[in-house]
Design a protein around this motif. Structure first.
Motif, short mmCIF file in Angstrom:
data_model
loop_
_atom_site.label_atom_id
_atom_site.label_comp_id
_atom_site.label_asym_id
_atom_site.label_seq_id
_atom_site.Cartn_x
_atom_site.Cartn_y
_atom_site.Cartn_z
N LEU A 1 0.68 -1.36 0.18
CA LEU A 1 0.00 0.45 -0.07
C LEU A 1 0.85 1.42 0.48
O LEU A 1 0.20 2.74 -0.22
N SER B 1 -2.49 6.43 0.30
CA SER B 1 -2.00 5.13 -0.52
C SER B 1 -1.75 5.65 -1.80
O SER B 1 -3.05 6.25 -2.83
N LEU C 1 2.08 3.97 2.26
CA LEU C 1 1.08 4.38 3.57
C LEU C 1 2.06 5.80 3.25
O LEU C 1 2.79 5.65 4.09
#
Length: 196
Positions: free
Chosen positions: A11, A79, A13
């Protein structure tokens, strides 16, 4: 937990305080209905009728006023450049509803920052983003001089629909290193993380 770690790495992040500059991203994440029933994350900031009579656009405007006043009410998770999650974290004194809660009454007289809400975009749920949001909240509190971060998750044995666990789950808090410090209701513990 290598699988969970891989999901987070996939992802990629990043976390950012909600400021005026990111307001449109907050609106995009919360959608037309303001996350859960038009709350716009004002549930803990308004008591009783003040909340029930001000959901929807009114709550959105209230939250925008807070952000416009240069107060940071929480963090957005991104993301691939898109907002995918939210965590509300501010000093406990910013949440009037907490001050009047018997179940979530203060543990002691220490100053704490409270985590009151999570929202993760539907297609990004069950990817451990809540745990990463908690870790980001700890860093945010640390940068702002706070020493105790407190949360009020739901601790239930069976899976619950997302709207019922907007304060997070006890398991996510445990994974992020928080410890249970009080429980005035079977399903509503109080968790804390003390910054060293």
């Amino acid at each position: 937990m290598p699988e969970e770690r891989n999901l987070i790495e996939e992802l990629d992040l990043s976390f950012h305080p909600l400021t005026q500059k990111l307001w449109r991203d907050f609106e995009m994440l919360f959608g037309l209905h303001g996350a859960c029933g038009g709350c716009w994350c004002m549930f803990w900031k308004l008591r009783g009728k003040d909340y029930s009579e001000n959901t929807g656009d009114s709550a959105r405007q209230m939250q925008k006023s807070i952000v416009d006043s240069k107060t940071v009410p929480g963090l957005l998770a991104y993301s691939e450049g898109y907002p995918v999650g939210w965590i509300a974290v501010e000093p406990r004194s910013h949440y009037p509803k907490l001050a009047h809660s018997r179940v979530l009454k203060p543990v002691d007289d220490q100053e704490v920052w409270s985590i009151t809400c999570f929202f993760v975009e539907k297609k990004h749920r069950r990817k451990n983003i809540a745990v990463e949001l908690l870790k980001a909240a700890i860093e945010h509190v640390k940068k702002n001089g706070g020493q105790i971060v407190e949360g009020y998750p739901v601790d239930v044995k069976t899976a619950q629909p997302a709207p019922f666990v907007f304060t997070g789950t006890a398991s996510a808090f445990r994974q992020a290193g928080f410890l249970e410090v009080a429980r005035n209701s079977p399903s509503r513990p109080i968790f804390r993380y003390t910054i060293q």
